[in-house]
Structure formats: C-alpha cells, structure tokens
Write an enzyme that holds these catalytic residues in place. Sequence first.
Site, mmCIF file in Angstrom:
data_model
loop_
_atom_site.group_PDB
_atom_site.id
_atom_site.type_symbol
_atom_site.label_atom_id
_atom_site.label_comp_id
_atom_site.label_asym_id
_atom_site.label_seq_id
_atom_site.Cartn_x
_atom_site.Cartn_y
_atom_site.Cartn_z
ATOM 1 N N GLN A 79 126.665 17.362 -15.076
ATOM 2 C CA GLN A 79 125.792 16.230 -15.418
ATOM 3 C C GLN A 79 125.623 16.125 -16.926
ATOM 4 O O GLN A 79 125.386 17.142 -17.590
ATOM 5 C CB GLN A 79 124.420 16.414 -14.764
ATOM 6 C CG GLN A 79 123.557 15.166 -14.873
ATOM 7 C CD GLN A 79 122.113 15.399 -14.452
ATOM 8 O OE1 GLN A 79 121.433 16.268 -15.002
ATOM 9 N NE2 GLN A 79 121.636 14.620 -13.504
ATOM 10 N N CYS A 109 115.671 12.321 -16.681
ATOM 11 C CA CYS A 109 114.914 13.393 -17.332
ATOM 12 C C CYS A 109 113.669 12.825 -18.029
ATOM 13 O O CYS A 109 113.777 11.910 -18.854
ATOM 14 C CB CYS A 109 115.784 14.129 -18.342
ATOM 15 S SG CYS A 109 114.852 15.420 -19.169
ATOM 16 N N LYS A 149 122.041 9.833 -11.461
ATOM 17 C CA LYS A 149 120.777 10.266 -10.866
ATOM 18 C C LYS A 149 119.655 9.653 -11.693
ATOM 19 O O LYS A 149 119.669 9.753 -12.926
ATOM 20 C CB LYS A 149 120.708 11.801 -10.899
ATOM 21 C CG LYS A 149 119.431 12.407 -10.341
ATOM 22 C CD LYS A 149 119.637 13.902 -10.107
ATOM 23 C CE LYS A 149 118.379 14.604 -9.649
ATOM 24 N NZ LYS A 149 117.394 14.791 -10.702
ATOM 25 N N ASP A 212 110.607 16.396 -3.220
ATOM 26 C CA ASP A 212 109.644 16.998 -2.290
ATOM 27 C C ASP A 212 110.232 17.468 -0.962
ATOM 28 O O ASP A 212 109.481 17.613 0.003
ATOM 29 C CB ASP A 212 108.467 16.050 -2.017
ATOM 30 C CG ASP A 212 107.716 15.675 -3.285
ATOM 31 O OD1 ASP A 212 107.932 16.351 -4.315
ATOM 32 O OD2 ASP A 212 106.929 14.715 -3.255
HETATM 33 C C1 FMN Z 1 113.031 23.330 -13.990
HETATM 34 C C2 FMN Z 1 113.624 21.988 -13.670
HETATM 35 C C3 FMN Z 1 114.723 21.548 -14.368
HETATM 36 C C4 FMN Z 1 115.301 20.296 -14.064
HETATM 37 N N1 FMN Z 1 116.442 19.918 -14.720
HETATM 38 C C5 FMN Z 1 117.083 18.778 -14.330
HETATM 39 C C6 FMN Z 1 118.355 18.434 -14.862
HETATM 40 O O1 FMN Z 1 118.947 19.152 -15.682
HETATM 41 N N2 FMN Z 1 118.929 17.277 -14.425
HETATM 42 C C7 FMN Z 1 118.330 16.462 -13.490
HETATM 43 O O2 FMN Z 1 118.890 15.431 -13.113
HETATM 44 N N3 FMN Z 1 117.130 16.772 -12.987
HETATM 45 C C8 FMN Z 1 116.511 17.911 -13.353
HETATM 46 N N4 FMN Z 1 115.325 18.256 -12.762
HETATM 47 C C9 FMN Z 1 114.765 17.396 -11.706
HETATM 48 C C10 FMN Z 1 115.252 17.848 -10.325
HETATM 49 O O3 FMN Z 1 116.666 17.834 -10.252
HETATM 50 C C11 FMN Z 1 114.680 16.978 -9.209
HETATM 51 O O4 FMN Z 1 115.062 15.657 -9.434
HETATM 52 C C12 FMN Z 1 113.143 17.039 -9.156
HETATM 53 O O5 FMN Z 1 112.671 18.345 -9.365
HETATM 54 C C13 FMN Z 1 112.628 16.528 -7.805
HETATM 55 O O6 FMN Z 1 113.203 17.260 -6.755
HETATM 56 P P1 FMN Z 1 112.390 18.427 -5.978
HETATM 57 O O7 FMN Z 1 111.132 17.819 -5.439
HETATM 58 O O8 FMN Z 1 113.359 18.864 -4.899
HETATM 59 O O9 FMN Z 1 112.089 19.492 -6.969
HETATM 60 C C14 FMN Z 1 114.724 19.474 -13.077
HETATM 61 C C15 FMN Z 1 113.589 19.923 -12.392
HETATM 62 C C16 FMN Z 1 113.033 21.154 -12.677
HETATM 63 C C17 FMN Z 1 111.826 21.603 -11.908
#
Ligand code: FMN
Length: 346
Positions: A79, A109, A149, A212
């Site tokens: 990515q 992001c 994304k 989530d």
């Molecule tokens: C520590 C951390 C780092 C993340 N880094 C990225 C990233 O590099 N690229 C991205 O598209 N999303 C990133 N995200 C977002 C997650 O990919 C995801 O979209 C978001 O946490 C919601 O999903 P979840 O509820 O399953 O955690 C990050 C999230 C966290 C918590």
Amino acid sequence: MFDRKTVRIDERISWFSEVRHLLSPMSGVTDRPFRAICRDHGAHMGFCEFTSASGLYFENEQTWKLIDTEGEPGRVGIQIFGQDPAHMAAATRLLLARRMDVLDINFGCPAKKVVKKCGGSALLANVPLLEEIVRAVVEAADGFPVSAKFRTGWDDASLNYEEIGALLQEAGCVWVTLHGRTRNQKYRGHADWDTIARLVDALDIPVIGNGDVVDGDSYRAMTEHTRCHGVMVARGAIGNPWLFQQMDAVDRSEAWVPPSFRAMCEVNRRHVELEVQQRGEKTGCMVVRKHIAKCFKGYPGAAHLRKLLYAEETSAGMIAVLDAAARAGDPRLGADLVRNPEDLAS
Ligand SMILES: Cc1cc2nc3c(=O)[nH]c(=O)nc-3n(C[C@H](O)[C@H](O)[C@H](O)COP(=O)(O)O)c2cc1C
C-alpha cells in the site's frame, strides 16, 4: 452460506473470487512475521504497512525496508500513500519489480502528519487531486491490478464515499475497501456499516468491508448487513490471529474451538522468533510485545505474565517465560499459572 452480491471480478485477479478474510494494512504492525502468523491461521491475504510514495521515490532506506515481500508465499498487497501524482506514479513503477498481488492506494489515513501534507484521508476533501492520483497510479501500473482503501468522507457533513467509490471503479481499480468511519471520527465511535452496504449496492467491482470486525459474530453481522465480497480486519487481529479461523468457521457453518492456552504460548513463541530473525534481537523483542500483551489480555494472571515478559530483554528470556507458562497450564482450567515468577521458572 452468505447472500453476497455478485460482482465483476477482473480477470487479472481471478484468484480474488475466494478471498474473503484479509489482514488490513497497519503501520507498525503488519510486518512480514505478523503477516505469516495470520496467514498460518487462515488469512487469505495480507498487506504490508503503508509506505510513503515520496519515500520510495527518494530511495529512503527505511521506507524500502517496509516492502519486504520477496519470496513471500500466499497473497500479499503493498500500500502506498502520498499527495504528489508524479511521486505516486514513480513509486508505482519502482514497485512493479516487487513481489505483490495488488498495489493499494491509501485514501484513509487520518494521521495529522499525513493529512497536513494532503495525503491519506485529506484527499477525500480534494476529489480532483484524488482522481489525478488514482489515474496516475493506474496508468503507471501498466495493467498491474490497483485497489484503493478509503473512509466514508472527511466528516459527517461531507460524506462522499459513493462519489469516490464510483470514481475509483471508473478509474480502473479492481476492488475497493471502505472503512466505515469519517476522517474526523478517526477510530472513535462505531464504523457505519450502512455506508458499506450502500457502496456494495452502488458498485460492480468487489467492495471489502472494514471496521469493527473482531470475532465470528461481527464477521457474520457485517457480511449479512452489507453483502460485501470480503472483510478486512485490523485491530481485532492484533494478538488474535485466530480471528481468521473464526471467520472461516462461520463461512463453513462450523463451531469454532478457541485455542488452548498452550497453543497461544506456542504461537507467541514463534512470533518472537520470527520478529527477531527479521529485525534483530532488540527491536524484534520490543515489536512483539504488543501482540503478546493483547493475546493474553483478560486471562487470569495476564498482567503478571506481561510484567515478566516485559522484564526480559532477550528473545531467549521471553521464550523461556512463554515455555514455562505453557507448561504451567491453562488458566481457564483453573491453574493459578502466573501468581509468582518462581511458578514460571520451574
Ligand atoms: C496501529 C494501526 C495502524 C494502521 N495503519 C494503517 C495503514 O498503514 N494503512 C491503512 O490503510 N490503514 C491503517 N490502519 C487502519 C486499519 O487498516 C483499519 O482500516 C481500521 O483500524 C479499522 O479496522 P478495524 O476496526 O478492524 O481495526 C491502521 C490502524 C491501526 C490501529
């Protein structure tokens, strides 16, 4: 078992038809060892943490280190993020020589340091630039599949995920992933799965739902609610690679059997070994801690186990603690495993 929407799968990604459970990119988390652990537990695809297109373009060594996919088995995505279409295109051309199955663009992001330079989710508030970027990347990719994304919009007053989704599809993305939160929401509140459902209805290409999903029930609920092609999980997988097995059990309509305490210790042991191989003794031990702490959270004695592990500075020390804990037994069965360090040392 699910009534998923029938979608148009580009022939370049025919393998994607069966990809339902994806490990989301996470900065500082989804390194190669963690991707391997998740894949071992059934993740259909993993992503490297996001990388700055400008960092790649200017040959920043640290940035290139994040792209460590050479020889990686299974499906893996890289990515990139950035605000400069020329850098995004140049980074794309450089990455084409790397091992990957898709190149993903980050429009989600929320971090200040990314947004203030107009990268990541800031582009949701600058649709012309977002369009320029996606077109530049698709063109530079020269037929290699590109995905994106993104979030639902900058804030509640400017939700534009349907416009962005249509634009990404039209520009040639092979699939999109929607995190059902706005930029301003960051990680607060709940992901709005209605937005994912609406995007699934609106597009012909696969939509991956994100936000989530933390267990089999939430996986089932999101898939039923949105009819999305697949689900990407992020925070729920930290310390819990078994989440992929849980989702698999739902797909197969089978009961899921949680891992034994011993199995948890063994997986963490392997994680320590892989991180140390990858990053060296000191950083490897530091990086793996957050996974282990999360894994044992809620167990009787977890705080003490964490303290013991954190006191260890070497992988051999951490592994000795984990092995002793595994020998001591399963706290859910009543063993008072980690009341004092001597118990663990025996
Ligand atoms: C520590 C951390 C780092 C993340 N880094 C990225 C990233 O590099 N690229 C991205 O598209 N999303 C990133 N995200 C977002 C997650 O990919 C995801 O979209 C978001 O946490 C919601 O999903 P979840 O509820 O399953 O955690 C990050 C999230 C966290 C918590």
